[in-house]
Design an enzyme around this catalytic site. Structure first.
Site, PDB file in Angstrom:
ATOM      1  N   ASP A 130       0.852  -1.194   0.000  1.00  0.00           N
ATOM      2  CA  ASP A 130       0.000   0.000   0.000  1.00  0.00           C
ATOM      3  C   ASP A 130       0.890   1.248   0.000  1.00  0.00           C
ATOM      4  O   ASP A 130       1.891   1.322   0.714  1.00  0.00           O
ATOM      5  CB  ASP A 130      -0.895  -0.015   1.248  1.00  0.00           C
ATOM      6  CG  ASP A 130      -2.029   0.982   1.158  1.00  0.00           C
ATOM      7  OD1 ASP A 130      -3.194   0.547   1.169  1.00  0.00           O
ATOM      8  OD2 ASP A 130      -1.767   2.205   1.074  1.00  0.00           O
ATOM      9  N   ILE A 131       0.493   2.230  -0.812  1.00  0.00           N
ATOM     10  CA  ILE A 131       1.312   3.440  -0.966  1.00  0.00           C
ATOM     11  C   ILE A 131       1.220   4.366   0.249  1.00  0.00           C
ATOM     12  O   ILE A 131       2.110   5.197   0.473  1.00  0.00           O
ATOM     13  CB  ILE A 131       0.935   4.205  -2.254  1.00  0.00           C
ATOM     14  CG1 ILE A 131       2.042   5.148  -2.676  1.00  0.00           C
ATOM     15  CG2 ILE A 131      -0.372   4.969  -2.098  1.00  0.00           C
ATOM     16  CD1 ILE A 131       2.109   5.377  -4.146  1.00  0.00           C
ATOM     17  N   ASN A 188     -13.016  -3.351   2.691  1.00  0.00           N
ATOM     18  CA  ASN A 188     -14.094  -2.361   2.740  1.00  0.00           C
ATOM     19  C   ASN A 188     -14.964  -2.441   1.487  1.00  0.00           C
ATOM     20  O   ASN A 188     -14.444  -2.642   0.390  1.00  0.00           O
ATOM     21  CB  ASN A 188     -13.500  -0.951   2.841  1.00  0.00           C
ATOM     22  CG  ASN A 188     -12.633  -0.759   4.074  1.00  0.00           C
ATOM     23  OD1 ASN A 188     -12.931  -1.301   5.140  1.00  0.00           O
ATOM     24  ND2 ASN A 188     -11.558  -0.008   3.937  1.00  0.00           N
ATOM     25  N   HIS A 233     -15.912   3.031   3.958  1.00  0.00           N
ATOM     26  CA  HIS A 233     -14.518   3.481   3.796  1.00  0.00           C
ATOM     27  C   HIS A 233     -13.777   2.875   2.602  1.00  0.00           C
ATOM     28  O   HIS A 233     -12.558   2.822   2.594  1.00  0.00           O
ATOM     29  CB  HIS A 233     -13.705   3.236   5.082  1.00  0.00           C
ATOM     30  CG  HIS A 233     -14.328   3.852   6.287  1.00  0.00           C
ATOM     31  ND1 HIS A 233     -14.312   5.204   6.524  1.00  0.00           N
ATOM     32  CD2 HIS A 233     -15.042   3.297   7.290  1.00  0.00           C
ATOM     33  CE1 HIS A 233     -14.966   5.468   7.628  1.00  0.00           C
ATOM     34  NE2 HIS A 233     -15.432   4.330   8.119  1.00  0.00           N
ATOM     35  N   GLN A 234     -14.535   2.451   1.580  1.00  0.00           N
ATOM     36  CA  GLN A 234     -13.850   1.986   0.367  1.00  0.00           C
ATOM     37  C   GLN A 234     -13.543   3.197  -0.504  1.00  0.00           C
ATOM     38  O   GLN A 234     -14.461   3.898  -0.944  1.00  0.00           O
ATOM     39  CB  GLN A 234     -14.721   0.986  -0.416  1.00  0.00           C
ATOM     40  CG  GLN A 234     -13.999   0.416  -1.635  1.00  0.00           C
ATOM     41  CD  GLN A 234     -14.835  -0.593  -2.414  1.00  0.00           C
ATOM     42  OE1 GLN A 234     -16.062  -0.538  -2.394  1.00  0.00           O
ATOM     43  NE2 GLN A 234     -14.183  -1.504  -3.106  1.00  0.00           N
ATOM     44  N   HIS A 252     -10.410  -5.266  -2.679  1.00  0.00           N
ATOM     45  CA  HIS A 252      -9.043  -5.443  -2.180  1.00  0.00           C
ATOM     46  C   HIS A 252      -9.061  -5.775  -0.705  1.00  0.00           C
ATOM     47  O   HIS A 252      -9.835  -5.224   0.058  1.00  0.00           O
ATOM     48  CB  HIS A 252      -8.182  -4.205  -2.435  1.00  0.00           C
ATOM     49  CG  HIS A 252      -8.782  -2.917  -1.956  1.00  0.00           C
ATOM     50  ND1 HIS A 252      -9.791  -2.267  -2.635  1.00  0.00           N
ATOM     51  CD2 HIS A 252      -8.525  -2.166  -0.870  1.00  0.00           C
ATOM     52  CE1 HIS A 252     -10.124  -1.163  -1.992  1.00  0.00           C
ATOM     53  NE2 HIS A 252      -9.376  -1.083  -0.899  1.00  0.00           N
ATOM     54  N   PHE A 253      -8.184  -6.684  -0.339  1.00  0.00           N
ATOM     55  CA  PHE A 253      -7.965  -7.019   1.066  1.00  0.00           C
ATOM     56  C   PHE A 253      -6.711  -6.294   1.538  1.00  0.00           C
ATOM     57  O   PHE A 253      -5.670  -6.382   0.894  1.00  0.00           O
ATOM     58  CB  PHE A 253      -7.767  -8.535   1.247  1.00  0.00           C
ATOM     59  CG  PHE A 253      -9.043  -9.313   1.171  1.00  0.00           C
ATOM     60  CD1 PHE A 253      -9.569  -9.690  -0.061  1.00  0.00           C
ATOM     61  CD2 PHE A 253      -9.732  -9.652   2.321  1.00  0.00           C
ATOM     62  CE1 PHE A 253     -10.759 -10.399  -0.131  1.00  0.00           C
ATOM     63  CE2 PHE A 253     -10.925 -10.361   2.253  1.00  0.00           C
ATOM     64  CZ  PHE A 253     -11.443 -10.736   1.025  1.00  0.00           C
ATOM     65  N   HIS A 254      -6.844  -5.596   2.672  1.00  0.00           N
ATOM     66  CA  HIS A 254      -5.673  -5.002   3.328  1.00  0.00           C
ATOM     67  C   HIS A 254      -5.104  -6.040   4.302  1.00  0.00           C
ATOM     68  O   HIS A 254      -5.866  -6.651   5.066  1.00  0.00           O
ATOM     69  CB  HIS A 254      -6.079  -3.800   4.184  1.00  0.00           C
ATOM     70  CG  HIS A 254      -6.665  -2.638   3.451  1.00  0.00           C
ATOM     71  ND1 HIS A 254      -5.950  -1.496   3.186  1.00  0.00           N
ATOM     72  CD2 HIS A 254      -7.916  -2.408   2.976  1.00  0.00           C
ATOM     73  CE1 HIS A 254      -6.728  -0.622   2.567  1.00  0.00           C
ATOM     74  NE2 HIS A 254      -7.933  -1.149   2.420  1.00  0.00           N
TER      75      HIS A 254
HETATM   76  P1  5GP Z   1      -9.782   1.473   0.698  1.00  0.00           P
HETATM   77  O1  5GP Z   1     -10.012   2.680   1.549  1.00  0.00           O
HETATM   78  O2  5GP Z   1     -10.436   1.588  -0.641  1.00  0.00           O
HETATM   79  O3  5GP Z   1     -10.108   0.192   1.400  1.00  0.00           O
HETATM   80  O4  5GP Z   1      -8.201   1.408   0.471  1.00  0.00           O
HETATM   81  C1  5GP Z   1      -7.564   1.803  -0.692  1.00  0.00           C
HETATM   82  C2  5GP Z   1      -6.077   1.689  -0.453  1.00  0.00           C
HETATM   83  O5  5GP Z   1      -5.404   1.825  -1.675  1.00  0.00           O
HETATM   84  C3  5GP Z   1      -5.542   2.782   0.496  1.00  0.00           C
HETATM   85  O6  5GP Z   1      -4.948   2.178   1.634  1.00  0.00           O
HETATM   86  C4  5GP Z   1      -4.538   3.517  -0.376  1.00  0.00           C
HETATM   87  O7  5GP Z   1      -3.385   3.932   0.334  1.00  0.00           O
HETATM   88  C5  5GP Z   1      -4.198   2.504  -1.446  1.00  0.00           C
HETATM   89  N1  5GP Z   1      -3.800   3.116  -2.703  1.00  0.00           N
HETATM   90  C6  5GP Z   1      -4.465   4.096  -3.369  1.00  0.00           C
HETATM   91  N2  5GP Z   1      -3.811   4.421  -4.489  1.00  0.00           N
HETATM   92  C7  5GP Z   1      -2.703   3.629  -4.532  1.00  0.00           C
HETATM   93  C8  5GP Z   1      -1.633   3.517  -5.466  1.00  0.00           C
HETATM   94  O8  5GP Z   1      -1.557   4.213  -6.484  1.00  0.00           O
HETATM   95  N3  5GP Z   1      -0.686   2.582  -5.211  1.00  0.00           N
HETATM   96  C9  5GP Z   1      -0.732   1.797  -4.096  1.00  0.00           C
HETATM   97  N4  5GP Z   1       0.249   0.916  -3.921  1.00  0.00           N
HETATM   98  N5  5GP Z   1      -1.732   1.880  -3.194  1.00  0.00           N
HETATM   99  C10 5GP Z   1      -2.707   2.795  -3.402  1.00  0.00           C
END
Ligand code: 5GP
Length: 139
Positions: free
Chosen positions: A30-31, A86, A92-93, A99-101
Site C-alpha cells: 500500500d502506498i 471495505n 470506507h472503500q 481489495h484485502f488489506h
Molecule cells: P480502501 O479505503 O479503498 O479500502 O483502500 C484503498 C487503499 O489503496 C488505500 O490504503 C490507499 O493507500 C491505497 N492506494 C491508493 N492508491 C494507490 C496507489 O496508487 N498505489 C498503491 N500501492 N496503493 C494505493
C-alpha cells in the site's frame, strides 16, 4: 465499471512494489501504509465489492491470503495483524475494486485502529435473519 488506479497497477502503467502475482490475483504494498508492510491483495477480475466476485476469484484470494499473511509476519517480524476489506464508500472503500488489506499491528499506536461500538444481539431478529440466510444460501 470505470477504470480504477488498481487497473493501472494491474496493467503496469503505474509502478508498485509487487509481492505476488498469478493468473487471478496480485499483491503489492500500500502506498500510504498504516504500518510498515501494509499490503493489498486484489483479484484481477473487476468487481467493486466482495459480493460481486466470482467463486473462482474468491477461491484464488482465499488461497493466497493466508500465505501472504505468513510471509509478511515472518519478514516484518510482527506477529499481530489485521485483515480488512471495505465495501462502498460508506464503509470506507476509496478504490472501487475489491481489495484485502493486510496490516501488521506492531504496537498500539500504529497499524489499524478500530472503533468497535458493540451492541446487544436481538435474538428474535437474529433467529429470523439466520433462517432467511440459511434458506438464501441453500437456494
Ligand atoms: P480502501 O479505503 O479503498 O479500502 O483502500 C484503498 C487503499 O489503496 C488505500 O490504503 C490507499 O493507500 C491505497 N492506494 C491508493 N492508491 C494507490 C496507489 O496508487 N498505489 C498503491 N500501492 N496503493 C494505493
Amino acid at each position: 465499471m470505470p477504470d480504477t488506479i488498481f487497473d493501472k497497477i494491474l496493467r503496469g502503467e503505474i509502478p508498485s512494489h509487487k509481492l505476488y502475482e498469478d493468473d487471478q490475483v496480485l499483491a503489492f504494498l500500500d502506498i500510504a501504509p498504516l504500518s510498515f508492510g501494509h499490503a493489498l491483495l486484489i483479484p484481477k477480475e473487476r468487481a467493486q465489492t466482495l459480493d460481486q466476485l466470482s467463486d473462482e476469484s474468491s477461491a484464488a484470494l482465499g488461497r493466497v491470503l493466508p500465505r501472504l499473511c505468513r510471509a509478511l509476519k515472518k519478514l516484518t517480524g510482527v506477529s499481530a495483524f489485521n485483515v480488512l476489506e471495505n465495501n462502498e464508500s460508506l464503509a470506507h472503500q476509496a478504490v472501487p475494486h475489491v481489495h484485502f488489506h493486510i496490516i501488521p499491528k506492531p504496537d498500539e499506536a500504529s497499524g489499524l485502529g478500530v472503533r468497535w461500538l458493540a451492541g446487544k444481539l436481538d435474538h428474535a431478529r437474529g433467529a429470523e435473519l439466520a433462517a432467511q440466510v440459511v434458506k438464501e444460501l441453500a437456494g
